[in-house]
Design an enzyme around this catalytic site. Structure first.
Site, PDB file in Angstrom:
ATOM      1  N   ASP A   1      39.228  39.910  35.403  1.00  0.00           N
ATOM      2  CA  ASP A   1      39.836  40.537  36.573  1.00  0.00           C
ATOM      3  C   ASP A   1      40.660  39.530  37.355  1.00  0.00           C
ATOM      4  OD1 ASP A   1      38.255  39.248  38.642  1.00  0.00           O
ATOM      5  OD2 ASP A   1      36.596  40.558  38.120  1.00  0.00           O
ATOM      6  N   ILE A   2      41.392  40.010  38.335  1.00  0.00           N
ATOM      7  CA  ILE A   2      42.372  39.191  39.048  1.00  0.00           C
ATOM      8  C   ILE A   2      41.735  37.980  39.726  1.00  0.00           C
ATOM      9  CG2 ILE A   2      42.217  40.568  41.173  1.00  0.00           C
ATOM     10  CD1 ILE A   2      45.293  40.126  41.473  1.00  0.00           C
TER      11      ILE A   2
END
Length: 276
Positions: free
Chosen positions: A111-112
């Site tokens: 994820d980011i």
């Protein structure tokens, strides 16, 4: 009894996947959207076998013979999304890769706000194979949490738990050290559900403020710098296609043409992985 002969060749979605155009599912969606032509005709169903004699065009561009399968290791910094296109206009992993890299797909995602090892490949069949739960490969992470946590709480993770209707399988969890207001853990999982470690930590009452993937099966982050890419040698790729146990990857290092984001943080001391 159906005596009809089996059609020659392979399904069109598999061929597109092998050629590195897209995953099988993505290829099927491209076909349904009318973006694929075979021998000059738009097709609307993936239920079609093709051979090397057929002319395949995607978005107006001819699809050639697939390149030999290749695998790269990439040290993803925080701040990048692991998707080809982002509806919010955020920078993606693929925007940050070296310009001369061929079209690649990620094996799984980060994820980011997560960083560390991301495995890349030019072959959709490799991607599919390495992501299968039946492969059973451990994904190992260095996890920094805010505050302290008891062994009793960690035992909940080791036993598996259900949080907000989602069941998480048992994890391998080791307490590494307390560092001021934070604690470092090493966590290994096999399933890889969306935000699995962050959600599981939330279930035991702590918050993750740094998450670094240090290995994916036999692939190791090691000393690979943020933003850098290393290609595995063909022999290692062949070993992995056979899912050979504990290969020793040999690497050819390439640095990204783009520097890591200015806010990228160095990996913590002692963050090297052990063999999984």
């Amino acid at each position: 009894m159906n005596d009809a002969p089996t059609p020659e060749g392979d399904r069109i979605a598999k061929v597109l996947s092998r050629a590195g155009i897209a995953s099988r599912r993505e290829a099927e969606r491209m076909i349904e959207a009318g973006r694929v032509r075979v021998n000059g005709k738009v097709i609307d169903s993936p239920a079609l076998n093709v051979t090397a004699k057929d002319k395949i065009v995607v978005d107006g561009k001819p699809v050639g013979e697939p390149d030999p399968p290749r695998i790269w290791l990439y040290h993803k910094p925080t701040g990048l999304v692991t998707t080809e296109r982002d509806e919010k206009g955020r920078e993606t992993v693929f925007d940050a890769l070296p310009a001369d890299l061929p079209r690649v797909m990620s094996v799984g995602r980060l994820d980011i706000n997560s960083e560390g090892l991301l495995v890349l490949t030019n072959d959709g069949e490799i991607k599919r194979k390495l992501e299968l739960p039946s492969t059973g490969w451990l994904r190992r992470y260095r996890v920094r949490i805010n505050g302290a946590v008891s062994e009793a709480k960690l035992d909940q993770l080791r036993q598996g738990l259900t949080f907000e209707g989602i069941t998480y399988l048992p994890m391998e969890v080791t307490f590494d050290r307390q560092q001021g207001a934070n604690a470092w853990l090493t966590v290994s999982i096999r399933e890889g559900k969306n935000r699995e470690i962050r959600r599981a930590m939330e279930a035991i009452g702590v918050a993750v403020n740094r998450l670094i993937r240090i290995s994916y099966g036999p692939f190791q982050l090691g000393n690979l710098k943020q933003g850098a890419v290393e290609e595995l040698k063909p022999r290692v790729v062949r070993d992995q296609l056979g899912l050979a146990a504990r290969p020793q990857p040999q690497r050819t290092r390439r640095n990204s043409d783009k520097p890591a984001p200015r806010n990228a943080k160095p990996a913590p001391k002692g963050g090297k992985s052990t063999r999984s």
